[in-house]
Design a protein around this motif. Structure first.
Motif, PDB file in Angstrom:
ATOM      1  N   PHE A   1      -0.984  10.270   5.093  1.00 19.88           N
ATOM      2  CA  PHE A   1       0.344   9.893   4.608  1.00 19.88           C
ATOM      3  C   PHE A   1       0.559  10.414   3.192  1.00 19.88           C
ATOM      4  O   PHE A   1       1.586  11.004   2.878  1.00 19.88           O
ATOM      5  CB  PHE A   1       0.509   8.375   4.635  1.00 19.88           C
ATOM      6  N   ARG A   2      -0.414  10.209   2.342  1.00 18.70           N
ATOM      7  CA  ARG A   2      -0.279  10.622   0.937  1.00 18.70           C
ATOM      8  C   ARG A   2      -0.060  12.127   0.826  1.00 18.70           C
ATOM      9  O   ARG A   2       0.659  12.598  -0.060  1.00 18.70           O
ATOM     10  CB  ARG A   2      -1.535  10.203   0.173  1.00 18.70           C
ATOM     11  N   ALA A   3      -0.639  12.883   1.743  1.00 18.16           N
ATOM     12  CA  ALA A   3      -0.549  14.344   1.674  1.00 18.16           C
ATOM     13  C   ALA A   3       0.755  14.891   2.240  1.00 18.16           C
ATOM     14  O   ALA A   3       1.029  16.091   2.100  1.00 18.16           O
ATOM     15  CB  ALA A   3      -1.735  14.961   2.429  1.00 18.16           C
ATOM     16  N   SER A   4       1.562  14.044   2.869  1.00 18.17           N
ATOM     17  CA  SER A   4       2.730  14.580   3.584  1.00 18.17           C
ATOM     18  C   SER A   4       4.012  13.790   3.324  1.00 18.17           C
ATOM     19  O   SER A   4       4.897  13.765   4.169  1.00 18.17           O
ATOM     20  CB  SER A   4       2.443  14.606   5.083  1.00 18.17           C
ATOM     21  N   ILE A   5       4.128  13.135   2.163  1.00 16.42           N
ATOM     22  CA  ILE A   5       5.323  12.336   1.874  1.00 16.42           C
ATOM     23  C   ILE A   5       6.509  13.265   1.640  1.00 16.42           C
ATOM     24  O   ILE A   5       6.485  14.101   0.743  1.00 16.42           O
ATOM     25  CB  ILE A   5       5.103  11.444   0.641  1.00 16.42           C
TER      26      ILE A   5
ATOM     27  N   ALA B   1       0.824  -1.212   0.000  1.00 18.61           N
ATOM     28  CA  ALA B   1       0.000   0.000   0.000  1.00 18.61           C
ATOM     29  C   ALA B   1       0.859   1.264   0.000  1.00 18.61           C
ATOM     30  O   ALA B   1       0.545   2.237  -0.701  1.00 18.61           O
ATOM     31  CB  ALA B   1      -0.928  -0.007   1.216  1.00 18.61           C
ATOM     32  N   LEU B   2       1.959   1.257   0.773  1.00 23.19           N
ATOM     33  CA  LEU B   2       2.865   2.407   0.780  1.00 23.19           C
ATOM     34  C   LEU B   2       3.341   2.731  -0.630  1.00 23.19           C
ATOM     35  O   LEU B   2       3.354   3.901  -1.046  1.00 23.19           O
ATOM     36  CB  LEU B   2       4.084   2.108   1.656  1.00 23.19           C
ATOM     37  N   ARG B   3       3.747   1.706  -1.346  1.00 21.97           N
ATOM     38  CA  ARG B   3       4.284   1.925  -2.695  1.00 21.97           C
ATOM     39  C   ARG B   3       3.224   2.508  -3.616  1.00 21.97           C
ATOM     40  O   ARG B   3       3.519   3.370  -4.458  1.00 21.97           O
ATOM     41  CB  ARG B   3       4.848   0.618  -3.244  1.00 21.97           C
ATOM     42  N   ARG B   4       2.008   2.046  -3.484  1.00 17.72           N
ATOM     43  CA  ARG B   4       0.943   2.561  -4.346  1.00 17.72           C
ATOM     44  C   ARG B   4       0.540   3.982  -3.965  1.00 17.72           C
ATOM     45  O   ARG B   4       0.267   4.812  -4.837  1.00 17.72           O
ATOM     46  CB  ARG B   4      -0.256   1.608  -4.296  1.00 17.72           C
ATOM     47  N   LEU B   5       0.502   4.271  -2.685  1.00  9.57           N
ATOM     48  CA  LEU B   5       0.186   5.638  -2.261  1.00  9.57           C
ATOM     49  C   LEU B   5       1.254   6.612  -2.758  1.00  9.57           C
ATOM     50  O   LEU B   5       0.936   7.750  -3.130  1.00  9.57           O
ATOM     51  CB  LEU B   5       0.095   5.703  -0.740  1.00  9.57           C
ATOM     52  N   ARG B   6       2.494   6.162  -2.790  1.00  9.55           N
ATOM     53  CA  ARG B   6       3.598   7.027  -3.224  1.00  9.55           C
ATOM     54  C   ARG B   6       3.599   7.226  -4.732  1.00  9.55           C
ATOM     55  O   ARG B   6       3.782   8.342  -5.229  1.00  9.55           O
ATOM     56  CB  ARG B   6       4.933   6.404  -2.763  1.00  9.55           C
TER      57      ARG B   6
ATOM     58  N   PRO C   1       5.914   0.056  -7.064  1.00 11.39           N
ATOM     59  CA  PRO C   1       4.952  -1.053  -7.137  1.00 11.39           C
ATOM     60  C   PRO C   1       5.084  -1.893  -8.394  1.00 11.39           C
ATOM     61  O   PRO C   1       4.546  -3.000  -8.458  1.00 11.39           O
ATOM     62  CB  PRO C   1       3.594  -0.343  -7.071  1.00 11.39           C
ATOM     63  N   GLU C   2       5.799  -1.405  -9.407  1.00 20.82           N
ATOM     64  CA  GLU C   2       5.963  -2.188 -10.622  1.00 20.82           C
ATOM     65  C   GLU C   2       6.734  -3.480 -10.358  1.00 20.82           C
ATOM     66  O   GLU C   2       6.652  -4.415 -11.131  1.00 20.82           O
ATOM     67  CB  GLU C   2       6.684  -1.355 -11.696  1.00 20.82           C
ATOM     68  N   ARG C   3       7.496  -3.495  -9.242  1.00 18.63           N
ATOM     69  CA  ARG C   3       8.252  -4.700  -8.901  1.00 18.63           C
ATOM     70  C   ARG C   3       7.403  -5.725  -8.160  1.00 18.63           C
ATOM     71  O   ARG C   3       7.813  -6.855  -7.935  1.00 18.63           O
ATOM     72  CB  ARG C   3       9.455  -4.332  -8.016  1.00 18.63           C
ATOM     73  N   ASP C   4       6.210  -5.323  -7.713  1.00 18.91           N
ATOM     74  CA  ASP C   4       5.357  -6.239  -6.935  1.00 18.91           C
ATOM     75  C   ASP C   4       4.788  -7.340  -7.800  1.00 18.91           C
ATOM     76  O   ASP C   4       4.423  -7.112  -8.966  1.00 18.91           O
ATOM     77  CB  ASP C   4       4.190  -5.475  -6.310  1.00 18.91           C
TER      78      ASP C   4
ATOM     79  N   HIS D   1      -4.903   7.318  -7.867  1.00 19.15           N
ATOM     80  CA  HIS D   1      -5.772   6.182  -7.562  1.00 19.15           C
ATOM     81  C   HIS D   1      -6.557   6.427  -6.284  1.00 19.15           C
ATOM     82  O   HIS D   1      -5.985   6.836  -5.270  1.00 19.15           O
ATOM     83  CB  HIS D   1      -4.949   4.898  -7.408  1.00 19.15           C
ATOM     84  N   PRO D   2      -7.845   6.177  -6.278  1.00 14.44           N
ATOM     85  CA  PRO D   2      -8.626   6.317  -5.038  1.00 14.44           C
ATOM     86  C   PRO D   2      -8.180   5.292  -4.001  1.00 14.44           C
ATOM     87  O   PRO D   2      -7.649   4.220  -4.332  1.00 14.44           O
ATOM     88  CB  PRO D   2     -10.060   6.074  -5.498  1.00 14.44           C
ATOM     89  N   LEU D   3      -8.410   5.619  -2.728  1.00 12.35           N
ATOM     90  CA  LEU D   3      -7.982   4.729  -1.649  1.00 12.35           C
ATOM     91  C   LEU D   3      -8.650   3.361  -1.730  1.00 12.35           C
ATOM     92  O   LEU D   3      -8.041   2.338  -1.371  1.00 12.35           O
ATOM     93  CB  LEU D   3      -8.276   5.379  -0.291  1.00 12.35           C
ATOM     94  N   SER D   4      -9.887   3.333  -2.212  1.00  8.70           N
ATOM     95  CA  SER D   4     -10.578   2.047  -2.323  1.00  8.70           C
ATOM     96  C   SER D   4      -9.863   1.125  -3.302  1.00  8.70           C
ATOM     97  O   SER D   4      -9.747  -0.089  -3.070  1.00  8.70           O
ATOM     98  CB  SER D   4     -12.029   2.266  -2.765  1.00  8.70           C
TER      99      SER D   4
END
Length: 284
Positions: A258-262, A216-221, A273-276, A226-229
């Protein structure tokens, strides 16, 4: 990462026998920032050996702020840890595989869970002058390779057997549950719990949760639109409430906060996330 940032970061993936113990070797450099605040480091199920080549970092726990050692062995984190540079940043470290300290005679992974100790606990025979030798290698990519050569020269004994496949599947997020991992390996969940304690020093269900959290961290970054859902689904959570609850436990904040303050420092340690592999049972 902000393209105008002065922060530099490099990674090197170990090869050969060192790859069985080390997930990656990394190096980070940044000029002093008088306005630097405390920033979070998030759990990923891995231990790290870190060498600080410049000014000290401070670590905050509750209302207590303490300086960190020049050489640190960081156990698996239970939750976010807040650190702050006090001047110039110039650090290099090895992020171990979750099982990377298996059968290291001076280290019991169970005793490191949630702790940070001086680096000589792991490697009391570190060559004299290692910090100055690392600092003399200016190119961060070459510095990572230089540290790999030092570690592979005998400081880290070769792992004489591969980790159990069930633990690898858990750590890489390729299964949804402990029972599924145990079933694939033809062992009982109780046996898998014992293996996880021996090899990693943490319960297997924690590996499942950490794999989802890191996904999830990788996708948020990297997927800000993308929406959280959708991120919850792609990361393997059953629903958004489950996502918010588990994310808050490991990050200390909600996914949206988190997404707003990276920050640049935080972003440096979040992979792509491409490595996942696709989340188990779900499309990506």
């Amino acid at each position: 990462m902000n393209p105008t940032s002065e922060l530099e970061y490099a990674e090197y993936r170990p090869i050969g026998p060192l790859a069985l113990r080390g997930r990656c070797i990394w190096s980070l450099r940044a000029p002093a920032n008088p306005n630097a605040g405390f920033e979070p480091v998030f759990p990923d199920g891995c231990m790290e050996l870190v060498f600080n080549l410049a000014d000290q970092f401070e670590r905050a726990e509750g209302n207590t702020v303490e300086p960190q050692e020049r050489t640190l062995l960081v156990g698996q984190l239970r939750g976010p840890v807040r650190i702050r540079p006090t001047g110039v940043t110039d650090i290099v470290g090895i992020r171990f595989q979750p099982w990377g300290l298996w059968r290291m005679s001076l280290v019991d992974p169970n005793e490191l869970f949630g702790r940070t100790v001086p680096g000589d606990v792991l490697a009391p025979n570190l060559p004299g002058g290692i910090l100055s030798a690392l600092a003399e290698v200016h190119c961060l990519e070459e510095r990572c390779r230089f540290l790999a050569r030092i570690l592979a020269s005998g400081l880290l004994p070769a792992l004489c057997e591969p980790p159990p496949a069930a633990l690898v599947a858990l750590a890489e997020g390729r299964v949804r549950s402990v029972s599924e991992a145990a079933g694939l390996a033809g062992i009982t969940p109780r046996h898998l719990e014992r293996l996880s304690s021996q090899w990693i020093g943490m319960p297997p269900h924690e590996l499942v949760r950490l794999a989802r959290f890191q996904r999830a961290l990788r996708r948020l970054r990297h997927r800000p639109s993308h929406p959280l859902s959708r991120i919850a689904l792609e990361s393997g959570f059953s629903d958004q409430a489950h996502f918010t609850r588990d994310f808050g436990r490991f990050a200390g904040v909600t996914p949206s906060a988190f997404r707003a303050s990276i920050s640049d420092l935080t972003a440096s340690f979040i992979g792509n996330p491409e490595r996942d592999a696709p989340a188990p049972g779900l499309g990506d």
